[in-house]
Write an enzyme that holds these catalytic residues in place. Sequence first.
Site, short mmCIF file in Angstrom:
data_model
loop_
_atom_site.label_atom_id
_atom_site.label_comp_id
_atom_site.label_asym_id
_atom_site.label_seq_id
_atom_site.Cartn_x
_atom_site.Cartn_y
_atom_site.Cartn_z
N LYS A 80 23.46 -9.99 5.59
CA LYS A 80 23.57 -8.99 4.51
C LYS A 80 23.00 -7.67 5.02
O LYS A 80 21.99 -7.67 5.75
CB LYS A 80 22.75 -9.53 3.33
CG LYS A 80 22.83 -8.74 2.04
CD LYS A 80 22.07 -9.49 0.94
CE LYS A 80 22.23 -8.83 -0.42
NZ LYS A 80 21.59 -9.63 -1.51
N SER A 156 24.39 -10.59 -5.33
CA SER A 156 24.65 -9.42 -4.52
C SER A 156 24.99 -9.71 -3.06
O SER A 156 25.48 -8.83 -2.36
CB SER A 156 23.44 -8.48 -4.59
OG SER A 156 22.29 -9.08 -4.00
N SER A 180 21.10 -13.98 -6.16
CA SER A 180 22.02 -13.31 -5.24
C SER A 180 22.44 -14.13 -4.03
O SER A 180 23.36 -13.74 -3.31
CB SER A 180 21.43 -11.97 -4.77
OG SER A 180 21.48 -11.03 -5.83
#
Lengths: 466, 60
Positions: A80, A156, A180
């Site tokens: 990420k 996310s 997330s």
Amino acid sequence: VTGTVPRSALEIAADVRSGALTARSVTESTLAAIARVDAKLNSFTAVTAGRALAEAAVIDKRRAAGEALPPLAGVPYAVKNLFDVAGLSTLAGAKLNAGDPPAASDATLVARMQEAGAILVGTLNMDEYAYGFTTENTHYGVTRNPHDPDRIAGGSSGGSGAAVAARLVPLSLGSDTNGSIRVPSSLCGVWGLKPTYGRLSRRGSYPFVTSLDHLGPFAATLADLAECYDVLQGADPGDPACAQRPLEQVKRAREQGASGLRIARLGGYFSEHLTPPAAAAVDRVCTALAVTRTLELPAAELGRAAAFLITASEGGALHLPSLRARRDQMEPLSRDRFLAGAMVPAAWYVKAQRVRAWYREQVQALFADVDILIAAATPCPATPIGSEWLEFGGERMPLRASLGLLAQPISCIGLPVLVAPVARAGALPMGVQIIAAPWREDLCFRVAATLAAIGAAAAPLPAIHA
Amino acid sequence: MNEHEIAACVDAASAANGIALDAEERARVILHFTRMAILAAPLLELALTPDVEMAPVFRP
């Protein structure tokens, strides 16, 4: 689409160790697959080809020198884009961060992956500053679900879920503050782990809500998830919340399976917020595990409210300078929530933290009588891109703030959760949370191993894949 | 909190934080703040004894 069966991280590492493959050939084919497939998904925001080939060359050289190779030697992975990667600006999904100086060093977990021989091939898309569950990022584009590109990948850590689901990489890393890791694992149909709060070092990752931030891995197989988690463990004085705990490896734990464990399904709040596909996924898992007990998490709704307020307040406070002066450059889908969060009265925030402590004590007591709790990871499977509302029963809730409503009451008190992908023929994937007492990730893996062994959980291969 | 109290709270907090909201922004922020106030209400009503601390362990 190549038509070949994607290889797991452990298979790749075994082939590199035996000499059947070189790390360079694995890296080159991974980079080619990303170039070919990711235009349809937008899971990557940067491809680190130069670094990847250099890391691969080190592995191949070590093998040629007769060295014993580490457990993930030659295995491609991606992170990420809130993880520091030396030489790249840490975006955290934000346009505002694009001009930041490049990170001087890798995040602790990226460094641990490198020590384990893994090859970093890129960074992955996310909601801006991790404040979202959909990865509909206005600056860097929406990440599409490999199982249906008209639907969200979740967020996310949406890029982390989509890249693994599409088998662009066998492993990825993400973060989970309120769901997330668990939301994209559920919507993309992959295995995901949110370990106990304080288990994995967050040094070198861009924070969102330090009281609640966790990091963890995604994988297409349970064995890969276990291996990756084991190499990520270890204390780190660089993260003030990282616990001083010994390595508690889960590789062996998996072999014991779920036998002898006391397992219950979560009812009440957790059964009231389910669409039929989510309820069916929980039923499938509970049937497979012969679960007959249902328990209620005391005050789950208050736990969720505490997490919501702590998130809004800490997130708003963290970004206050940008909210004052440069919010025109912030994500339109979340900046009003950040603004509202910055205005939360201190008394609300302090009360939320005290309720969190009280709620943690209530739930801890529950574990005297049960080892594992089962709940859906999301209230529904992946929704169409652009959806505004989540509906069940007669209730209508704003989707972007609500996809984590089954995840928040768990992460609020830092319990470890493994998300098992439950695939049904012709249906979108749905994830189920396997929840344990603090520091008992091993029990999550034991239950997941039983589900994998009997075929009740597996990461389905989408039509769009490498 | 009623809608007037929420609006007053948002206006006071935006001023205290040095944030100038235009009318449309203010309306959206009030909407989000109202959602939070609804979530917060039962939490604020929960009676806790004073010994419930927000940070039980601090390790320097």
